[in-house]
Scaffold this active site. Structure first.
Site, PDB file in Angstrom:
ATOM      1  N   ASP A  31     -12.801  -7.209   3.975  1.00 14.53           N
ATOM      2  CA  ASP A  31     -13.306  -7.211   5.361  1.00 14.53           C
ATOM      3  C   ASP A  31     -14.822  -7.257   5.547  1.00 14.53           C
ATOM      4  O   ASP A  31     -15.554  -6.533   4.860  1.00 14.53           O
ATOM      5  CB  ASP A  31     -12.893  -5.926   6.083  1.00 14.53           C
ATOM      6  CG  ASP A  31     -11.473  -5.521   5.858  1.00 14.53           C
ATOM      7  OD1 ASP A  31     -10.737  -6.254   5.183  1.00 14.53           O
ATOM      8  OD2 ASP A  31     -11.094  -4.456   6.357  1.00 14.53           O
ATOM      9  N   GLU A 213      -5.147  -2.595  12.231  1.00  8.95           N
ATOM     10  CA  GLU A 213      -6.371  -2.324  11.476  1.00  8.95           C
ATOM     11  C   GLU A 213      -7.554  -3.006  12.164  1.00  8.95           C
ATOM     12  O   GLU A 213      -7.370  -3.896  12.994  1.00  8.95           O
ATOM     13  CB  GLU A 213      -6.260  -2.897  10.053  1.00  8.95           C
ATOM     14  CG  GLU A 213      -5.138  -2.306   9.217  1.00  8.95           C
ATOM     15  CD  GLU A 213      -5.075  -2.863   7.789  1.00  8.95           C
ATOM     16  OE1 GLU A 213      -4.860  -2.076   6.867  1.00  8.95           O
ATOM     17  OE2 GLU A 213      -5.245  -4.087   7.604  1.00  8.95           O
TER      18      GLU A 213
HETATM   19  C1  FRU Z   1      -8.141  -4.274   6.145  1.00  5.66           C
HETATM   20  C2  FRU Z   1      -8.253  -2.965   5.382  1.00  5.66           C
HETATM   21  C3  FRU Z   1      -8.839  -1.888   6.269  1.00  5.66           C
HETATM   22  C4  FRU Z   1      -9.430  -0.932   5.285  1.00  5.66           C
HETATM   23  C5  FRU Z   1      -9.940  -1.862   4.214  1.00  5.66           C
HETATM   24  C6  FRU Z   1      -9.865  -1.312   2.815  1.00  5.66           C
HETATM   25  O1  FRU Z   1      -8.172  -5.402   5.348  1.00  5.66           O
HETATM   26  O2  FRU Z   1      -7.004  -2.595   4.881  1.00  5.66           O
HETATM   27  O3  FRU Z   1      -7.912  -1.331   7.157  1.00  5.66           O
HETATM   28  O4  FRU Z   1     -10.440  -0.157   5.848  1.00  5.66           O
HETATM   29  O5  FRU Z   1      -9.173  -3.042   4.298  1.00  5.66           O
HETATM   30  O6  FRU Z   1     -10.503  -2.139   1.906  1.00  5.66           O
END
Ligand code: FRU
Length: 490
Positions: A31, A213
């Site tokens: 992300d 998310e």
């Molecule tokens: C989304 C996610 C988020 C988390 C991160 C962990 O892709 O699962 O929810 O904070 O990646 O790397």
């Protein structure tokens, strides 16, 4: 030569390395995080594991850009600590120094992120994700974690993460939009340290094929009226399988979000845009960037030194179709700065045979643009000498755009990769404008001026160099242009 961590290294030239998209020099990326614009610089932090090309203990990697195209990778901004890994989050410029970390003349940049405690998770607890903050007094170069972390404690929800914070000027308070399992919880704070719950949203609205998310909340104006857009990333449960970005348009009063639509809408229908959110501190302009991958197979992509890249930055706006407000995404105008002289430029190209071959060899990475007075069924076939291909087109009967990557090269690393993906056509006009951006291992489709958008990865053994139009009897392509793009790493 490219500078990474202050050292000259080789250019980004490995097999599949994107030439117009950000990817880290080495290792794993997911992300985008903490995207904030300050003093002429766009900061891009990102979920990063410096120990390999698979997901691992999360850090915040850091890159900056002056023009949203050319990126400079900087040292890691945040390392895991005794409270856990550094999961996704956001960053704001605390102009009034509400946090007290800086001064009014020298505002701090404050990052708000999730601390994910793997030990507590392994121990079977359900409060292992908590929200913490860190601040920078040197324009994002170095960061100090707040001693009072975490600032928002978990009430017992296993998935409690990805805080996106913005200043709600009307009530002079910060709003945190937080993903809390299957809904959003809004919190407010006067100082980024003390948080109070405001409301919940979405338990029974939108798509729920997976966990919610990486949310975002921001205003956009349409015909003089301000609307609020709530972005909610979802994994799995996307329209083409796996992870994807949905959104709601509505109103926000500083406490509650009231949606105008109750169904799912998608910022990008393709399989390979996820965790997309916007930069903070860019004024009225809203610039969105996503992770160009999908949790279904992100850890299996056939790259060696690094894994995963970001989408192109996109400018968001609203439009109305059949009385409904729709989010529009278009490539930021900054892309023009890397555009070279067109290799194909035609006012109109009328095609009366079912197949039409372009004699022009396609450049390595390029933008292709054309318009149709009347959108009809058609297919663009991009091929290489190894007989691999990617098909992109429109089906008038089903009223959808499609990308077929079933024969696009290396597809066998995951059973969900080789497939045809679809985006419904939302526009109701008979004419259509279509824009494609090809990089070595991706294509982004922006149809109808950004109404139907798809991002899609592929891994051919050689670049696609030939274009054939098939199934195109009586089609007229207007203003057809193929514009090579200059590598951002050269
Ligand atoms: C989304 C996610 C988020 C988390 C991160 C962990 O892709 O699962 O929810 O904070 O990646 O790397």
């Amino acid at each position: 030569m490219f500078k990474v961590f202050g050292q000259e290294t080789e250019k980004y030239q490995e097999l599949y390395r994107p030439q117009v998209h950000f990817s880290p020099k080495e290792h794993w990326l997911n992300d985008p995080n903490g995207m904030v614009y300050y003093n002429g610089t766009y900061h891009l932090f990102y979920q990063y594991y410096p120990g390999g090309i698979n997901w691992g203990p999360m850090h915040w990697g850091h890159a900056t850009s002056k023009d949203l195209m050319h990126w400079k990778e900087l040292p890691i901004a945040l390392y895991p600590d005794s409270l856990g890994y550094i999961f996704s989050g956001s960053a704001v410029v605390d102009v009034d120094n509400t946090s007290g970390f800086g001064s009014k003349g020298k505002p701090p940049i404050v990052a708000i992120f999730t601390h994910h405690d793997p030990k507590a998770e392994r121990a079977g607890r359900n409060d292992f994700q908590n929200q913490s903050i860190a601040y920078s007094l040197d324009e994002g170069n170095t960061w100090v974690k707040y001693r009072g972390n975490p600032v928002l404690k978990n009430p017992g929800i296993r998935d409690f993460r990805d805080p996106k914070v913005m200043w709600y000027a009307r009530q002079k308070k910060w709003i945190m939009t937080l993903a809390t399992l299957d809904h959003i919880t809004f919190y407010s704070s006067p100082n980024l340290k003390d948080w109070k719950k405001e409301s919940e949203f979405g338990k029974h609205l939108g798509a729920h094929g997976g966990v919610w998310e990486c949310p975002d909340l921001f205003p956009l104006t349409f015909e003089g009226k301000t609307y609020w857009v709530l972005v909610v990333n979802l994994n799995p449960g996307g329209p083409n399988g796996g992870s994807a970005t949905q959104y709601f348009v509505g109103d926000f009063d500083g406490s509650t979000f009231m949606p105008l639509n109750k169904d799912s809408k998608w910022a990008d229908y393709g399989p390979d845009e996820y965790a997309g959110i916007t930069w903070s501190n860019t004024g009225k302009r809203k610039i969105f960037l996503g992770w160009m991958s999908n949790w279904e197979y992100a850890g299996q992509l056939p790259t060696e030194k690094w894994r995963n890249a970001m989408t192109l930055p996109r400018e968001l706006s609203l439009t109305k179709i059949n009385g409904e407000l729709i989010l529009v995404s278009n490539i930021v105008r900054e892309l023009d700065a890397i555009a070279l002289k067109p290799v194909v430029s035609k006012a109109a190209l009328s095609i009366n045979q079912p197949e039409f071959k372009f004699e022009q060899k396609l450049p390595g990475q390029f933008k292709m643009k054309f318009s149709l007075d009347k959108l009809t069924t058609h297919t663009l076939k991009f091929q290489n000498d190894a007989g691999e291909q990617i098909l992109i087109g429109y089906d008038d009967e089903k009223k959808h755009y499609f990308i077929d990557r079933t024969k696009s090269g290396v597809v066998n690393f995951n059973p969900n990769f080789a497939k045809i993906v679809y985006a419904p056509r939302l526009a109701i006009t008979s004419n259509s404008d279509i824009e494609l951006v090809f990089d070595y291992s991706s294509v982004e489709l922006f149809a109808d001026n950004g109404l139907s958008v798809m991002s899609c990865l592929f891994f051919p053994h050689q670049p696609f160099t030939h274009l054939t139009l098939v199934n195109n009897k009586g089609i007229i392509l207007k203003n057809l242009e193929i514009v090579p793009l200059k590598s951002i790493w050269k």
